[in-house]
Each structure stands twice: as structure tokens, then as C-alpha cells.
Design a protein around this motif. Structure first.
Motif, PDB file in Angstrom:
ATOM      1  N   PHE A  43       0.810  -1.219   0.000  1.00 27.50           N
ATOM      2  CA  PHE A  43       0.000   0.000   0.000  1.00 27.50           C
ATOM      3  C   PHE A  43       0.847   1.274   0.000  1.00 27.50           C
ATOM      4  O   PHE A  43       0.316   2.365   0.213  1.00 27.50           O
ATOM      5  N   ALA A  44       2.146   1.134  -0.266  1.00 22.72           N
ATOM      6  CA  ALA A  44       3.048   2.283  -0.174  1.00 22.72           C
ATOM      7  C   ALA A  44       2.681   3.408  -1.145  1.00 22.72           C
ATOM      8  O   ALA A  44       2.854   4.593  -0.828  1.00 22.72           O
ATOM      9  N   SER A  45       2.167   3.052  -2.313  1.00 19.93           N
ATOM     10  CA  SER A  45       1.848   4.074  -3.317  1.00 19.93           C
ATOM     11  C   SER A  45       0.424   4.605  -3.202  1.00 19.93           C
ATOM     12  O   SER A  45       0.044   5.521  -3.934  1.00 19.93           O
ATOM     13  N   TRP A  46      -0.358   4.070  -2.301  1.00 14.36           N
ATOM     14  CA  TRP A  46      -1.771   4.441  -2.234  1.00 14.36           C
ATOM     15  C   TRP A  46      -2.036   5.896  -1.853  1.00 14.36           C
ATOM     16  O   TRP A  46      -3.009   6.482  -2.327  1.00 14.36           O
ATOM     17  N   PRO A  47      -1.232   6.531  -1.004  1.00 12.49           N
ATOM     18  CA  PRO A  47      -1.543   7.917  -0.648  1.00 12.49           C
ATOM     19  C   PRO A  47      -1.654   8.848  -1.860  1.00 12.49           C
ATOM     20  O   PRO A  47      -2.388   9.844  -1.807  1.00 12.49           O
ATOM     21  N   ALA A  48      -0.965   8.530  -2.949  1.00  9.40           N
ATOM     22  CA  ALA A  48      -1.046   9.366  -4.138  1.00  9.40           C
ATOM     23  C   ALA A  48      -2.440   9.360  -4.751  1.00  9.40           C
ATOM     24  O   ALA A  48      -2.795  10.283  -5.496  1.00  9.40           O
ATOM     25  N   GLY A  49      -3.239   8.337  -4.431  1.00 11.24           N
ATOM     26  CA  GLY A  49      -4.559   8.240  -5.037  1.00 11.24           C
ATOM     27  C   GLY A  49      -5.721   8.400  -4.084  1.00 11.24           C
ATOM     28  O   GLY A  49      -6.881   8.266  -4.495  1.00 11.24           O
ATOM     29  N   THR A  50      -5.450   8.658  -2.813  1.00  9.95           N
ATOM     30  CA  THR A  50      -6.552   8.748  -1.845  1.00  9.95           C
ATOM     31  C   THR A  50      -6.934  10.183  -1.493  1.00  9.95           C
ATOM     32  O   THR A  50      -7.922  10.393  -0.795  1.00  9.95           O
ATOM     33  N   HIS A 236      -7.018 -12.243  -9.718  1.00 13.57           N
ATOM     34  CA  HIS A 236      -6.975 -12.105  -8.269  1.00 13.57           C
ATOM     35  C   HIS A 236      -6.223 -10.858  -7.823  1.00 13.57           C
ATOM     36  O   HIS A 236      -6.556 -10.263  -6.793  1.00 13.57           O
ATOM     37  N   PHE A 237      -5.227 -10.453  -8.601  1.00 14.79           N
ATOM     38  CA  PHE A 237      -4.452  -9.270  -8.238  1.00 14.79           C
ATOM     39  C   PHE A 237      -4.765  -8.094  -9.158  1.00 14.79           C
ATOM     40  O   PHE A 237      -3.879  -7.338  -9.544  1.00 14.79           O
ATOM     41  N   TYR A 238      -6.040  -7.939  -9.477  1.00 16.33           N
ATOM     42  CA  TYR A 238      -6.496  -6.818 -10.305  1.00 16.33           C
ATOM     43  C   TYR A 238      -6.028  -5.472  -9.751  1.00 16.33           C
ATOM     44  O   TYR A 238      -5.857  -4.497 -10.486  1.00 16.33           O
ATOM     45  N   LEU A 239      -5.854  -5.374  -8.417  1.00 16.80           N
ATOM     46  CA  LEU A 239      -5.561  -4.086  -7.785  1.00 16.80           C
ATOM     47  C   LEU A 239      -4.207  -3.537  -8.200  1.00 16.80           C
ATOM     48  O   LEU A 239      -3.952  -2.339  -8.023  1.00 16.80           O
ATOM     49  N   ARG A 240      -3.344  -4.365  -8.748  1.00 15.60           N
ATOM     50  CA  ARG A 240      -2.046  -3.865  -9.219  1.00 15.60           C
ATOM     51  C   ARG A 240      -2.204  -3.082 -10.512  1.00 15.60           C
ATOM     52  O   ARG A 240      -1.655  -1.991 -10.658  1.00 15.60           O
ATOM     53  N   GLU A 241      -2.927  -3.658 -11.467  1.00 14.45           N
ATOM     54  CA  GLU A 241      -3.108  -2.990 -12.762  1.00 14.45           C
ATOM     55  C   GLU A 241      -4.134  -1.872 -12.708  1.00 14.45           C
ATOM     56  O   GLU A 241      -4.107  -0.965 -13.541  1.00 14.45           O
ATOM     57  N   HIS A 242      -5.035  -1.934 -11.739  1.00 13.52           N
ATOM     58  CA  HIS A 242      -6.138  -0.968 -11.703  1.00 13.52           C
ATOM     59  C   HIS A 242      -6.152  -0.191 -10.378  1.00 13.52           C
ATOM     60  O   HIS A 242      -7.218   0.119  -9.843  1.00 13.52           O
ATOM     61  N   ARG A 243      -4.962   0.119  -9.885  1.00 15.90           N
ATOM     62  CA  ARG A 243      -4.861   0.823  -8.604  1.00 15.90           C
ATOM     63  C   ARG A 243      -5.623   2.138  -8.615  1.00 15.90           C
ATOM     64  O   ARG A 243      -6.394   2.435  -7.697  1.00 15.90           O
ATOM     65  N   ASP A 244      -5.408   2.947  -9.653  1.00 13.01           N
ATOM     66  CA  ASP A 244      -6.032   4.270  -9.679  1.00 13.01           C
ATOM     67  C   ASP A 244      -7.551   4.166  -9.727  1.00 13.01           C
ATOM     68  O   ASP A 244      -8.262   4.921  -9.043  1.00 13.01           O
ATOM     69  N   GLU A 245      -8.055   3.228 -10.530  1.00 10.22           N
ATOM     70  CA  GLU A 245      -9.502   3.035 -10.621  1.00 10.22           C
ATOM     71  C   GLU A 245     -10.062   2.539  -9.290  1.00 10.22           C
ATOM     72  O   GLU A 245     -11.126   2.988  -8.827  1.00 10.22           O
ATOM     73  N   LEU A 246      -9.348   1.622  -8.654  1.00  8.25           N
ATOM     74  CA  LEU A 246      -9.771   1.116  -7.350  1.00  8.25           C
ATOM     75  C   LEU A 246      -9.811   2.233  -6.321  1.00  8.25           C
ATOM     76  O   LEU A 246     -10.795   2.365  -5.567  1.00  8.25           O
TER      77      LEU A 246
END
Length: 256
Positions: A43-50, A236-246
């Protein structure tokens, strides 16, 4: 202190909380639980999208990354007890929960524990890539498999590079954590109880053989609050390719 309390207190010292971008004045904190074998760096890169009002707080379980060498949990209820003790006063402020795969089970059981103890409820529960907990599990009890078969099981799920799976020395280090995490999943027995009352959003990949849309929709029966299902392209790991959409879905759900 009783023996049981000592066990929980000791376990709590093994649960960390990583804040990739600390926001002391955040309106809400998103507490994230990783998948089997995963660490807080997921989740290290998540702050950029929240956005500027949500602080991402990633749970770091023992046995991985900075806590490598520590004994991992093998039981979900012991795990969530330790998480509660570790988070402490953070739970008195607005927060939401996100869990992927094994992490979805942990997030759910953590929300149930908080409700049973009449603590503050999460503003939202996001459960990703895991069938609802009352459903029978179609996969084998992976934590009991021999090493080569356990590696094949990880290969079947996807998300782990083949060069990692083929590295015998590396896998000798990784397998104990994977085996323990699979034990958390495999050993879980759903116990009927009071429903949650927070909104629940189930998320998954359209091509995920581990968690079909039907199995994700079944999460609806575990809350009296609003329920949504959101599907993305991928497995199963869709969240890697679609992080921004998620993260857009997470952001919009929390704003709503």
C-alpha cells in the motif's frame, strides 16, 4: 495480567502500522490489511490516489519486510486481537477498513470484534478478492500441502513472478509465512452473530477464479448497511493494474 492477556499483549508488539504519508489532521484513516504473504509495502503508493483528507495506514504483520524473522500468526482471532491492541487510540477517530484476499477476512473479523466490544465502527468496510466468509471454501487446505504443492498453489493464484517461485533459496524463506497465512484462511470457521451496520463494498477481478462475482455479492448478507459490488478487469491481483480506478472507488465511497 492473565495469561491470555499476556499472550495478546505480546502479539500486539508484533503488529506494526506503517503510514506512508502521515496526515495528523486527516478526516479519516484507511487501515489496510494485505493478502497472504504480503506486507505493508503493498500500500506504499496508495496515498497518491486517496486525496488530502485520507491517511493510508498499512498493517504490518510479523514475518515479512521489516518484521522478517518474527513468528507469523496462524489464527485470525488472535491476529485481530493483536491488531486492536496495536492500533489503540487510532480507533477512537474516524477510520475505514480495506482488506485484500486474506486481508479481507482479517478486516471483516476485526470489524466484528470492534462491534462485539462496542467500540467505534468503521465508516466503511472494503473487502477485496475473497468470497464471503460464510461460503464453503472451494480451494484445498493449502497450509497442509508439501512445499512443492504449496508453491503450485501460489502459482495458480497468480501475482508472484515465476523467477521468485523458481528460486529455491528464496522460497525457503518465504514459505513459512505463506503457510501461516494460508492457515489463517483455512482455519477460519464462520460463526453467525450480529450483523455489521457499516457500508460494505465488495471488490474483485472479473476473471478471478478465487472469488467469483456471485461469491463477492454474498458479502451483502453480513451488513444491515448499504452494499455495493464493484468489478474490475483482471484476476486475483487486479488491484495492481487498476490501482487508480480502485482508489477512485474507495475515495468516492468514503466521500459519499
Amino acid at each position: 495480567m492473565t495469561a491470555g492477556a499476556e499472550a495478546v499483549a505480546g502479539a500486539a508488539r508484533e503488529v506494526g502500522l506503517i503510514r506512508p504519508r502521515p496526515l495528523p489532521g486527516a478526516a479519516l484513516r484507511l487501515v489496510c490489511f494485505p493478502y497472504a504473504g504480503g506486507g505493508a509495502s503493498v500500500f506504499a503508493s496508495w496515498p497518491a490516489g486517496t486525496g488530502p483528507d485520507i491517511e493510508v495506514c498499512a498493517v504490518q504483520l510479523p514475518g515479512r519486510e521489516a518484521r522478517f524473522g518474527q513468528r507469523p500468526f496462524q489464527d485470525v482471532r488472535t491476529l485481530v486481537s493483536a491488531v486492536e491492541a496495536s492500533l489503540g487510540e487510532l480507533l477512537d477517530e474516524p477510520f475505514a477498513l480495506f482488506g485484500h484476499s486474506m486481508g479481507a477476512l482479517v478486516a471483516f473479523e476485526f470489524a466484528r470484534r470492534l462491534a462485539a466490544r462496542r467500540r467505534r465502527a468503521p465508516a466503511h468496510l472494503f473487502v477485496s478478492a475473497r468470497p464471503a466468509p460464510h461460503l464453503p471454501r472451494p480451494w484445498p487446505r493449502a497450509h497442509l500441502l508439501p512445499d512443492d504443492q504449496l508453491i503450485d498453489r501460489v502459482r495458480q493464484i497468480g501475482g508472484t513472478p515465476e523467477q521468485v517461485l523458481a528460486d529455491a533459496r528464496l522460497m525457503r524463506l518465504v514459505l513459512p509465512v505463506l503457510r501461516a497465512d494460508f492457515a489463517v484462511n483455512d482455519g477460519h470457521v464462520h460463526r453467525p452473530g450480529p450483523l455489521l451496520d457499516c457500508p460494505v463494498t465488495a471488490l474483485g477481478g472479473r476473471d478471478d477464479p478465487e472469488a467469483s462475482p456471485r461469491a463477492l455479492t454474498a458479502w451483502q448478507r453480513h451488513t444491515t448497511g448499504p452494499f455495493r459490488l464493484r468489478l474490475f478487469d483482471g484476476g486475483h491481483f487486479y488491484l495492481r493494474e487498476h490501482r487508480d480506478e480502485l482508489l477512485r472507488v474507495v475515495r468516492e465511497s468514503l466521500a459519499g
